[in-house]
Design a protein around this motif. Structure first.
Motif, mmCIF file in Angstrom:
data_model
loop_
_atom_site.group_PDB
_atom_site.id
_atom_site.type_symbol
_atom_site.label_atom_id
_atom_site.label_comp_id
_atom_site.label_asym_id
_atom_site.label_seq_id
_atom_site.Cartn_x
_atom_site.Cartn_y
_atom_site.Cartn_z
ATOM 1 N N VAL A 218 0.977 -1.230 -0.076
ATOM 2 C CA VAL A 218 0.113 -0.066 0.038
ATOM 3 C C VAL A 218 0.737 1.277 -0.026
ATOM 4 O O VAL A 218 1.712 1.465 1.060
ATOM 5 C CB VAL A 218 -0.927 0.010 1.293
ATOM 6 N N PRO A 219 0.861 1.892 -1.352
ATOM 7 C CA PRO A 219 1.924 3.214 -1.217
ATOM 8 C C PRO A 219 1.529 4.148 -0.074
ATOM 9 O O PRO A 219 0.301 4.267 0.430
ATOM 10 C CB PRO A 219 1.629 3.764 -2.653
ATOM 11 N N GLU A 220 2.570 4.787 0.468
ATOM 12 C CA GLU A 220 2.307 5.868 1.297
ATOM 13 C C GLU A 220 2.103 6.893 1.002
ATOM 14 O O GLU A 220 1.217 7.721 1.443
ATOM 15 C CB GLU A 220 3.673 5.894 2.140
ATOM 16 N N LYS A 221 2.313 7.181 -0.476
ATOM 17 C CA LYS A 221 1.720 8.632 -1.122
ATOM 18 C C LYS A 221 0.758 8.368 -1.866
ATOM 19 O O LYS A 221 0.922 7.252 -2.965
ATOM 20 C CB LYS A 221 3.000 9.542 -1.463
ATOM 21 N N THR A 222 -0.167 9.138 -2.288
ATOM 22 C CA THR A 222 -1.403 9.085 -3.057
ATOM 23 C C THR A 222 -0.870 9.619 -4.541
ATOM 24 O O THR A 222 -0.741 10.951 -4.424
ATOM 25 C CB THR A 222 -2.804 9.351 -2.786
ATOM 26 N N LYS A 223 -0.879 8.892 -5.603
ATOM 27 C CA LYS A 223 -0.439 9.376 -6.923
ATOM 28 C C LYS A 223 -1.508 8.960 -7.768
ATOM 29 O O LYS A 223 -2.624 8.432 -7.492
ATOM 30 C CB LYS A 223 0.774 9.331 -7.412
ATOM 31 N N ASP A 224 -1.047 9.255 -9.260
ATOM 32 C CA ASP A 224 -2.156 8.705 -10.282
ATOM 33 C C ASP A 224 -2.316 7.325 -9.902
ATOM 34 O O ASP A 224 -1.273 6.425 -9.840
ATOM 35 C CB ASP A 224 -1.545 8.837 -11.391
ATOM 36 N N THR A 225 -3.465 6.520 -9.860
ATOM 37 C CA THR A 225 -3.665 5.347 -9.729
ATOM 38 C C THR A 225 -3.030 4.323 -10.836
ATOM 39 O O THR A 225 -2.377 3.424 -10.465
ATOM 40 C CB THR A 225 -5.372 5.024 -9.643
ATOM 41 N N ILE A 226 -3.039 4.731 -12.006
ATOM 42 C CA ILE A 226 -2.513 3.753 -12.973
ATOM 43 C C ILE A 226 -1.158 3.873 -12.951
ATOM 44 O O ILE A 226 -0.413 2.739 -13.102
ATOM 45 C CB ILE A 226 -3.026 4.372 -14.400
ATOM 46 N N GLU A 227 -0.492 5.052 -12.721
ATOM 47 C CA GLU A 227 0.970 5.189 -12.557
ATOM 48 C C GLU A 227 1.443 4.256 -11.434
ATOM 49 O O GLU A 227 2.543 3.483 -11.324
ATOM 50 C CB GLU A 227 1.386 6.760 -12.281
ATOM 51 N N GLN A 228 0.803 4.391 -10.222
ATOM 52 C CA GLN A 228 1.081 3.467 -8.992
ATOM 53 C C GLN A 228 0.982 2.183 -9.246
ATOM 54 O O GLN A 228 1.774 1.412 -9.017
ATOM 55 C CB GLN A 228 0.106 3.927 -7.912
ATOM 56 N N LEU A 229 -0.067 1.813 -10.035
ATOM 57 C CA LEU A 229 -0.416 0.329 -10.283
ATOM 58 C C LEU A 229 0.672 -0.417 -11.073
ATOM 59 O O LEU A 229 1.288 -1.331 -11.123
ATOM 60 C CB LEU A 229 -1.700 0.257 -10.884
ATOM 61 N N ASP A 230 1.031 0.543 -12.057
ATOM 62 C CA ASP A 230 2.191 0.185 -13.296
ATOM 63 C C ASP A 230 3.653 -0.086 -12.183
ATOM 64 O O ASP A 230 4.430 -1.099 -12.567
ATOM 65 C CB ASP A 230 2.184 1.059 -14.269
ATOM 66 N N LYS A 231 3.686 1.035 -11.403
ATOM 67 C CA LYS A 231 4.663 1.009 -10.622
ATOM 68 C C LYS A 231 4.992 -0.401 -9.598
ATOM 69 O O LYS A 231 6.157 -1.023 -9.462
ATOM 70 C CB LYS A 231 5.093 2.077 -9.713
ATOM 71 N N ALA A 232 3.746 -0.588 -9.157
ATOM 72 C CA ALA A 232 3.830 -1.934 -8.427
ATOM 73 C C ALA A 232 4.088 -3.321 -9.026
ATOM 74 O O ALA A 232 4.813 -4.020 -8.555
ATOM 75 C CB ALA A 232 2.513 -2.069 -7.587
ATOM 76 N N ALA A 233 3.284 -3.228 -10.120
ATOM 77 C CA ALA A 233 3.366 -4.364 -11.040
ATOM 78 C C ALA A 233 4.958 -4.488 -11.525
ATOM 79 O O ALA A 233 5.788 -5.530 -11.394
ATOM 80 C CB ALA A 233 2.700 -4.321 -12.547
#
Length: 275
Positions: A218-233
């Motif tokens: 669960v990222p600590e900072k909220t950013k663009d959802t798609i960008e965060q999801l791609d980064k997690a993947a």
């Protein structure tokens, strides 16, 4: 629960190697049969064509469609016949999208190629967006670059809604077969993070009850959802992303959410999507 019947949708306008490779992998892994499906319909004749000339054009196009469908059947059988418990071919002179939706009743899981265009010509290929919203079956949407179904690392894109719960349940056989599973949830606001942490902990505990060990992110900072999801993947080198398919009907058009549209059209990874 396993996938016993896999259906693969073949397009007439582009290579189907990636879809066939993934369908073969699923069949081999779960001991499933595979149904190949393709369809195309005659386009209306040109406005200036009439009489015998118009009929000649129609006959020529019908012959071309039959030839292309025969080629696709041969391609399908070469690719999956030795990997599946059995195979079946279904084709018709019909609109590809509606025909595929009719056949979906026979499948546990549908494999379809990603399409980047906003409007898919349903005369030559099924629209993954339409299948997602109407087929009533989970989909594996396959990018053209995929060479196999990589289950070494799988990402669950979690959101506490019905579609995500359905997707995780439908994906249980894949999750059980995966080497590493990670559940990622993106808080919409910073103040939501504590609740989201509790949600993913519950999902991880539920998966443990099915013999599946999963880590959580669960990222600590909220950013663009798609960008965060791609980064997690990318961080876990995920081969597959599992997510609920979100969208709604506007008149006769299905409007997908931004995340769903991204996974179905732009992702470099296979996406397991369900609603």
């Amino acid at each position: 629960m396993d996938y016993k019947t896999v259906m693969v949708s073949l397009a007439l306008d582009r290579p189907n190697d990636a879809c066939l490779a993934v369908a073969g992998d699923v069949a081999e892994r779960f001991g499933a049969r595979v149904i190949g499906v393709a369809a195309s319909d005659i386009r209306p004749t040109l406005y200036f064509a009439e009489g015998d000339f118009a009929q000649k054009l129609l006959d020529e196009e019908a012959s071309a469609i039959r030839k292309r469908l025969s080629e696709l059947e041969a391609e399908f059988r070469r690719a999956v016949e030795k990997r599946a418990t059995s195979v079946e071919w279904r084709s018709a002179q019909a609109l590809s999208g509606p025909y595929m939706l009719q056949q979906a009743r026979a499948a546990d899981l549908i494999v379809v190629g990603a399409r980047s265009e906003a409007i898919v010509d349903v005369g030559i290929a099924a629209d993954p967006g339409d299948l997602l919203m109407q087929a009533g079956r989970p989909l594996i949407v396959v990018p053209s670059t995929a060479q196999w179904l990589d289950l070494r690392s799988v990402l669950v894109a979690w959101k506490d809604v019905r579609e995500a719960r359905r997707a995780v349940f439908d994906a249980l056989p894949l999750l059980a077969a995966a080497k590493d599973v990670t559940i990622a949830a993106i808080p919409e606001k910073q103040s939501d993070r504590a609740d989201v942490l509790a949600e993913v902990a519950d999902v991880a505990a539920w998966l443990r009850g099915h013999g599946i060990v999963a880590s959580t992110v669960v990222p600590e900072k909220t950013k663009d959802t798609i960008e965060q999801l791609d980064k997690a993947a990318a961080d876990i080198d995920a081969g597959v992303v599992i997510a609920g398919a979100y969208g709604h009907s506007r008149l006769r058009e299905w409007i997908l959410s931004g995340v769903t549209r991204h996974l179905a059209t732009e992702s470099r990874r296979c996406a397991f999507l369900s609603r």
